[in-house]
Motif scaffolding. Structure first.
Motif, mmCIF file in Angstrom:
data_model
loop_
_atom_site.group_PDB
_atom_site.id
_atom_site.type_symbol
_atom_site.label_atom_id
_atom_site.label_comp_id
_atom_site.label_asym_id
_atom_site.label_seq_id
_atom_site.Cartn_x
_atom_site.Cartn_y
_atom_site.Cartn_z
ATOM 1 N N ILE A 1 -2.725 -2.629 -3.031
ATOM 2 C CA ILE A 1 -2.241 -2.827 -4.403
ATOM 3 C C ILE A 1 -1.578 -1.559 -4.922
ATOM 4 C CG2 ILE A 1 -2.984 -3.217 -6.784
ATOM 5 C CD1 ILE A 1 -5.167 -5.067 -5.658
ATOM 6 N N LEU A 2 -2.192 -0.397 -4.641
ATOM 7 C CA LEU A 2 -1.624 0.872 -5.098
ATOM 8 C C LEU A 2 -0.269 1.140 -4.448
ATOM 9 C CD1 LEU A 2 -4.798 3.167 -5.128
ATOM 10 C CD2 LEU A 2 -3.557 2.215 -7.091
ATOM 11 N N ILE A 3 -0.186 0.888 -3.127
ATOM 12 C CA ILE A 3 1.083 1.107 -2.418
ATOM 13 C C ILE A 3 2.153 0.149 -2.933
ATOM 14 C CG2 ILE A 3 2.238 0.947 -0.179
ATOM 15 C CD1 ILE A 3 -0.355 1.897 1.108
ATOM 16 N N GLY A 4 1.760 -1.131 -3.144
ATOM 17 C CA GLY A 4 2.720 -2.099 -3.668
ATOM 18 C C GLY A 4 3.210 -1.721 -5.057
ATOM 19 N N SER A 5 2.286 -1.247 -5.909
ATOM 20 C CA SER A 5 2.672 -0.833 -7.261
ATOM 21 C C SER A 5 3.618 0.355 -7.214
ATOM 22 C CB SER A 5 1.413 -0.476 -8.072
ATOM 23 O OG SER A 5 0.539 -1.576 -8.142
ATOM 24 N N ALA A 6 3.325 1.308 -6.314
ATOM 25 C CA ALA A 6 4.197 2.484 -6.186
ATOM 26 C C ALA A 6 5.592 2.086 -5.726
ATOM 27 C CB ALA A 6 3.576 3.484 -5.210
ATOM 28 N N LEU A 7 5.669 1.140 -4.782
ATOM 29 C CA LEU A 7 6.974 0.690 -4.299
ATOM 30 C C LEU A 7 7.759 -0.019 -5.394
ATOM 31 C CD1 LEU A 7 6.013 -0.625 -0.735
ATOM 32 C CD2 LEU A 7 7.301 1.443 -1.302
ATOM 33 N N ILE A 8 7.063 -0.866 -6.175
ATOM 34 C CA ILE A 8 7.731 -1.563 -7.281
ATOM 35 C C ILE A 8 8.238 -0.561 -8.314
ATOM 36 C CG2 ILE A 8 7.361 -3.138 -9.208
ATOM 37 C CD1 ILE A 8 5.402 -4.673 -7.416
ATOM 38 N N ALA A 9 7.396 0.450 -8.650
ATOM 39 C CA ALA A 9 7.805 1.467 -9.625
ATOM 40 C C ALA A 9 9.013 2.250 -9.120
ATOM 41 C CB ALA A 9 6.631 2.406 -9.906
ATOM 42 N N ALA A 10 8.993 2.606 -7.816
ATOM 43 C CA ALA A 10 10.119 3.356 -7.245
ATOM 44 C C ALA A 10 11.394 2.518 -7.277
ATOM 45 C CB ALA A 10 9.789 3.771 -5.812
ATOM 46 N N GLY A 11 11.256 1.220 -6.950
ATOM 47 C CA GLY A 11 12.416 0.329 -6.997
ATOM 48 C C GLY A 11 12.973 0.187 -8.404
#
Length: 273
Positions: free
Chosen positions: A11-21
């Protein structure tokens, strides 16, 4: 317990990727909408309508069109020269048995890890010491230097996949070394050559960190012209020019995907027999 930890990490990695995108895409969307701003100035967002006035000013500006022509010419020359050197370097690196090959290969990649500002200032000082006065020649040589890592890496990846047995078979059948190079090696390595050329062209078109040190009042690239205009007279013509450059980058990616496939370039190498 371990499964819950794994879920939290995902979940943390997915959230970080969404934020970066989001950080990457949202500014581009703002720039795209501002480039169609119908008002004659930079007003509060969002625009009340759509207009092509900033694109008309961009393509009607002699200052920007001169910069665009210079950018294309310099990028084309720099990418061609860089590709020729890249092919020759790749042939030497992949065929050599010397132990210093790895050191030489790392040296060619050095411009990737040196900040562009450092390279630009160093080249400005170097060219002044050896008496090079032409800004066009300075920028072309600088762009050849900073694009070499891309052409060498893609050509090395391509040439390394060509088995020596093919070259030996060609030579044993009576072909000379020059014929083997033209009819066997270069055709098999064409995807790496084309990919390196496209990368070099795109990087040269977009560079500002090195180029800004070497421009003159008569020889300047489009990114340098945009920076100069932002300081002197900021208007939304810059947004239209930015969208145009983004479109050129997108076109380059499409061409690259049509020639060799982006996934192949990024993850699987260029050529394997």
């Amino acid at each position: 317990m371990k499964r819950h930890v794994d879920d939290v990490v995902k979940i943390l990695i997915g959230s970080a990727l969404i934020a970066a995108g989001a950080v990457l895409i949202i500014p581009l969307l703002f720039t795209l909408l501002l480039s169609f701003e119908p008002r004659g100035y930079m007003a509060p967002f969002p625009p009340p309508g759509l207009s092509l006035q900033w694109y008309s000013k961009f393509f009607g500006s002699e200052y920007y069109m001169r910069a665009l022509g210079i950018s294309f010419a310099i990028a084309l020359i720099a990418a061609t020269v860089s590709s020729v050197i890249g092919v020759m370097a790749a042939l030497c690196l992949t065929r050599s048995k010397s132990k210093i090959v790895h050191a030489i290969n790392a040296l060619f990649v050095a411009p990737l890890i040196v900040p562009g500002v450092v390279i630009g200032f160093s080249l400005l000082f170097f060219f002044s010491r050896i008496g090079v006065e032409s800004s066009a020649i300075k920028i072309i040589l600088a762009h050849v230097l900073i694009t070499l890592p891309y052409t060498i890496r893609t050509n090395v990846a391509s040439m390394a996949g060509i088995g020596e047995t093919m070259v030996e078979a060609s030579l044993s059948l009576g072909a000379r070394e020059g014929q083997t190079l033209r009819r066997i090696v270069l055709p098999l390595g064409r995807t790496g050559i084309a990919t390196g050329f496209i990368f070099a062209f795109a990087f040269s078109m977009d560079d500002i960190a090195v180029t800004i040190f070497l421009t003159s009042p008569t020889v300047y690239t489009l990114p340098a012209a945009l920076i100069a205009n932002m300081k002197a007279n900021f208007d939304l013509t810059i947004a239209a020019a930015s969208v145009f450059l983004a479109g050129v980058a997108l076109l380059v990616i499409i061409i690259l995907d049509r020639i060799v496939g982006v996934e192949t370039v990024m993850g699987q190498g260029i050529y394997r027999n």
